[in-house]
Design a protein around this motif. Sequence first.
Motif, PDB file in Angstrom:
ATOM      1  N   MET A   1       0.832  -1.206   0.000  1.00 28.45           N
ATOM      2  CA  MET A   1       0.000   0.000   0.000  1.00 28.45           C
ATOM      3  C   MET A   1       0.869   1.260   0.000  1.00 28.45           C
ATOM      4  O   MET A   1       0.544   2.244  -0.675  1.00 28.45           O
ATOM      5  N   GLY A   2       1.962   1.246   0.746  1.00 25.44           N
ATOM      6  CA  GLY A   2       2.858   2.394   0.764  1.00 25.44           C
ATOM      7  C   GLY A   2       3.500   2.637  -0.592  1.00 25.44           C
ATOM      8  O   GLY A   2       3.602   3.780  -1.052  1.00 25.44           O
ATOM      9  N   LEU A   3       3.923   1.566  -1.248  1.00 22.97           N
ATOM     10  CA  LEU A   3       4.506   1.698  -2.593  1.00 22.97           C
ATOM     11  C   LEU A   3       3.469   2.207  -3.599  1.00 22.97           C
ATOM     12  O   LEU A   3       3.771   3.051  -4.450  1.00 22.97           O
ATOM     13  N   ALA A   4       2.251   1.680  -3.491  1.00 27.64           N
ATOM     14  CA  ALA A   4       1.180   2.120  -4.390  1.00 27.64           C
ATOM     15  C   ALA A   4       0.874   3.598  -4.166  1.00 27.64           C
ATOM     16  O   ALA A   4       0.662   4.352  -5.123  1.00 27.64           O
ATOM     17  N   TRP A   5       0.852   4.021  -2.914  1.00 20.91           N
ATOM     18  CA  TRP A   5       0.568   5.427  -2.604  1.00 20.91           C
ATOM     19  C   TRP A   5       1.658   6.330  -3.191  1.00 20.91           C
ATOM     20  O   TRP A   5       1.356   7.368  -3.781  1.00 20.91           O
ATOM     21  N   GLU A   6       2.916   5.924  -3.040  1.00 21.59           N
ATOM     22  CA  GLU A   6       4.003   6.723  -3.588  1.00 21.59           C
ATOM     23  C   GLU A   6       3.958   6.767  -5.110  1.00 21.59           C
ATOM     24  O   GLU A   6       4.328   7.770  -5.719  1.00 21.59           O
ATOM     25  N   ALA A   7       3.492   5.680  -5.735  1.00 25.01           N
ATOM     26  CA  ALA A   7       3.449   5.614  -7.196  1.00 25.01           C
ATOM     27  C   ALA A   7       2.302   6.426  -7.792  1.00 25.01           C
ATOM     28  O   ALA A   7       2.429   6.946  -8.898  1.00 25.01           O
ATOM     29  N   GLY A   8       1.180   6.523  -7.082  1.00 22.77           N
ATOM     30  CA  GLY A   8       0.049   7.215  -7.698  1.00 22.77           C
ATOM     31  C   GLY A   8      -1.043   7.655  -6.754  1.00 22.77           C
ATOM     32  O   GLY A   8      -2.157   7.905  -7.195  1.00 22.77           O
ATOM     33  N   GLY A   9      -0.747   7.718  -5.471  1.00 25.31           N
ATOM     34  CA  GLY A   9      -1.728   8.212  -4.514  1.00 25.31           C
ATOM     35  C   GLY A   9      -2.911   7.268  -4.345  1.00 25.31           C
ATOM     36  O   GLY A   9      -2.816   6.059  -4.540  1.00 25.31           O
ATOM     37  N   HIS A  10      -4.039   7.866  -4.000  1.00 24.06           N
ATOM     38  CA  HIS A  10      -5.258   7.104  -3.714  1.00 24.06           C
ATOM     39  C   HIS A  10      -5.694   6.259  -4.904  1.00 24.06           C
ATOM     40  O   HIS A  10      -6.147   5.126  -4.748  1.00 24.06           O
ATOM     41  N   THR A  11      -5.559   6.799  -6.103  1.00 22.33           N
ATOM     42  CA  THR A  11      -5.972   6.068  -7.310  1.00 22.33           C
ATOM     43  C   THR A  11      -5.176   4.782  -7.478  1.00 22.33           C
ATOM     44  O   THR A  11      -5.735   3.730  -7.798  1.00 22.33           O
ATOM     45  N   MET A  12      -3.884   4.847  -7.223  1.00 23.56           N
ATOM     46  CA  MET A  12      -3.046   3.654  -7.381  1.00 23.56           C
ATOM     47  C   MET A  12      -3.340   2.625  -6.288  1.00 23.56           C
ATOM     48  O   MET A  12      -3.360   1.422  -6.572  1.00 23.56           O
ATOM     49  N   VAL A  13      -3.580   3.083  -5.075  1.00 21.30           N
ATOM     50  CA  VAL A  13      -3.938   2.139  -3.999  1.00 21.30           C
ATOM     51  C   VAL A  13      -5.223   1.414  -4.365  1.00 21.30           C
ATOM     52  O   VAL A  13      -5.340   0.201  -4.214  1.00 21.30           O
ATOM     53  N   ARG A  14      -6.176   2.157  -4.882  1.00 29.61           N
ATOM     54  CA  ARG A  14      -7.456   1.554  -5.277  1.00 29.61           C
ATOM     55  C   ARG A  14      -7.272   0.599  -6.450  1.00 29.61           C
ATOM     56  O   ARG A  14      -7.885  -0.470  -6.503  1.00 29.61           O
ATOM     57  N   ALA A  15      -6.418   0.958  -7.396  1.00 24.89           N
ATOM     58  CA  ALA A  15      -6.164   0.076  -8.548  1.00 24.89           C
ATOM     59  C   ALA A  15      -5.507  -1.222  -8.103  1.00 24.89           C
ATOM     60  O   ALA A  15      -5.879  -2.305  -8.576  1.00 24.89           O
ATOM     61  N   VAL A  16      -4.543  -1.136  -7.199  1.00 22.83           N
ATOM     62  CA  VAL A  16      -3.882  -2.353  -6.708  1.00 22.83           C
ATOM     63  C   VAL A  16      -4.884  -3.230  -5.966  1.00 22.83           C
ATOM     64  O   VAL A  16      -4.923  -4.454  -6.157  1.00 22.83           O
ATOM     65  N   ALA A  17      -5.732  -2.617  -5.139  1.00 25.53           N
ATOM     66  CA  ALA A  17      -6.737  -3.391  -4.401  1.00 25.53           C
ATOM     67  C   ALA A  17      -7.723  -4.067  -5.356  1.00 25.53           C
ATOM     68  O   ALA A  17      -8.073  -5.234  -5.176  1.00 25.53           O
ATOM     69  N   SER A  18      -8.146  -3.345  -6.388  1.00 25.85           N
ATOM     70  CA  SER A  18      -9.108  -3.939  -7.320  1.00 25.85           C
ATOM     71  C   SER A  18      -8.474  -5.057  -8.136  1.00 25.85           C
ATOM     72  O   SER A  18      -9.104  -6.088  -8.368  1.00 25.85           O
ATOM     73  N   HIS A  19      -7.232  -4.880  -8.532  1.00 21.17           N
ATOM     74  CA  HIS A  19      -6.570  -5.929  -9.307  1.00 21.17           C
ATOM     75  C   HIS A  19      -6.351  -7.188  -8.473  1.00 21.17           C
ATOM     76  O   HIS A  19      -6.509  -8.302  -8.973  1.00 21.17           O
ATOM     77  N   THR A  20      -5.995  -7.025  -7.216  1.00 23.57           N
ATOM     78  CA  THR A  20      -5.820  -8.220  -6.383  1.00 23.57           C
ATOM     79  C   THR A  20      -7.155  -8.922  -6.159  1.00 23.57           C
ATOM     80  O   THR A  20      -7.201 -10.148  -6.105  1.00 23.57           O
ATOM     81  N   SER A  21      -8.231  -8.154  -6.055  1.00 23.87           N
ATOM     82  CA  SER A  21      -9.558  -8.773  -5.921  1.00 23.87           C
ATOM     83  C   SER A  21      -9.918  -9.557  -7.172  1.00 23.87           C
ATOM     84  O   SER A  21     -10.440 -10.680  -7.091  1.00 23.87           O
ATOM     85  N   TRP A  22      -9.676  -8.974  -8.340  1.00 24.35           N
ATOM     86  CA  TRP A  22      -9.972  -9.657  -9.590  1.00 24.35           C
ATOM     87  C   TRP A  22      -9.129 -10.917  -9.748  1.00 24.35           C
ATOM     88  O   TRP A  22      -9.630 -11.962 -10.162  1.00 24.35           O
ATOM     89  N   ILE A  23      -7.861 -10.825  -9.420  1.00 18.30           N
ATOM     90  CA  ILE A  23      -6.983 -11.993  -9.541  1.00 18.30           C
ATOM     91  C   ILE A  23      -7.449 -13.110  -8.613  1.00 18.30           C
ATOM     92  O   ILE A  23      -7.507 -14.280  -9.016  1.00 18.30           O
ATOM     93  N   ALA A  24      -7.806 -12.764  -7.387  1.00 15.86           N
ATOM     94  CA  ALA A  24      -8.300 -13.774  -6.443  1.00 15.86           C
ATOM     95  C   ALA A  24      -9.584 -14.416  -6.949  1.00 15.86           C
ATOM     96  O   ALA A  24      -9.765 -15.636  -6.863  1.00 15.86           O
ATOM     97  N   ALA A  25     -10.486 -13.600  -7.486  1.00 12.14           N
ATOM     98  CA  ALA A  25     -11.739 -14.143  -8.015  1.00 12.14           C
ATOM     99  C   ALA A  25     -11.495 -15.049  -9.213  1.00 12.14           C
ATOM    100  O   ALA A  25     -12.099 -16.122  -9.331  1.00 12.14           O
ATOM    101  N   LEU A  26     -10.612 -14.659 -10.099  1.00 18.13           N
ATOM    102  CA  LEU A  26     -10.317 -15.485 -11.271  1.00 18.13           C
ATOM    103  C   LEU A  26      -9.646 -16.797 -10.885  1.00 18.13           C
ATOM    104  O   LEU A  26      -9.931 -17.844 -11.478  1.00 18.13           O
ATOM    105  N   ILE A  27      -8.780 -16.765  -9.886  1.00 12.34           N
ATOM    106  CA  ILE A  27      -8.168 -18.005  -9.401  1.00 12.34           C
ATOM    107  C   ILE A  27      -9.234 -18.932  -8.822  1.00 12.34           C
ATOM    108  O   ILE A  27      -9.224 -20.141  -9.068  1.00 12.34           O
ATOM    109  N   ALA A  28     -10.166 -18.354  -8.055  1.00 13.15           N
ATOM    110  CA  ALA A  28     -11.243 -19.170  -7.481  1.00 13.15           C
ATOM    111  C   ALA A  28     -12.126 -19.776  -8.570  1.00 13.15           C
ATOM    112  O   ALA A  28     -12.504 -20.950  -8.501  1.00 13.15           O
ATOM    113  N   VAL A  29     -12.463 -18.987  -9.596  1.00 11.47           N
ATOM    114  CA  VAL A  29     -13.283 -19.491 -10.692  1.00 11.47           C
ATOM    115  C   VAL A  29     -12.543 -20.592 -11.442  1.00 11.47           C
ATOM    116  O   VAL A  29     -13.114 -21.636 -11.777  1.00 11.47           O
ATOM    117  N   ALA A  30     -11.253 -20.392 -11.705  1.00 10.60           N
ATOM    118  CA  ALA A  30     -10.470 -21.400 -12.408  1.00 10.60           C
ATOM    119  C   ALA A  30     -10.415 -22.699 -11.602  1.00 10.60           C
ATOM    120  O   ALA A  30     -10.512 -23.793 -12.150  1.00 10.60           O
TER     121      ALA A  30
END
Length: 117
Positions: free
Chosen positions: A81-110
Amino acid sequence: MIADSSSPPVPARNALWPGLVLLGIALYRVCFWVPCDDHWWHMLTGRLALETGQVPSTDPFSFTFQGAPWINWEWLAGVVMGLAWEAGGHTMVRAVASHTSWIAALIAVAALLAKGG
């Protein structure tokens, strides 16, 4: 007539319902910010770990327990989260969180589809 006691195979479309639910949860995570009381604490701890090169073993931030022994078992999430914040602030933290959610969901579906439904 002799009735067949074996159950019929489950159609493939029934296997998609759990996957659709998981993808819906991930989509919700992408579209809506879920507030977390510890969000800033995690990011600040992650930044501290990045700056010092070590995971804090004592509580550096709280007023009542400052300096008390602390087992920071969520340190890696804080660093990410700290690295994401430094890279792009709130938007980047949210993008990292959403991508990890999608990856987890896709792994579960697979895993569900590989299991056969």
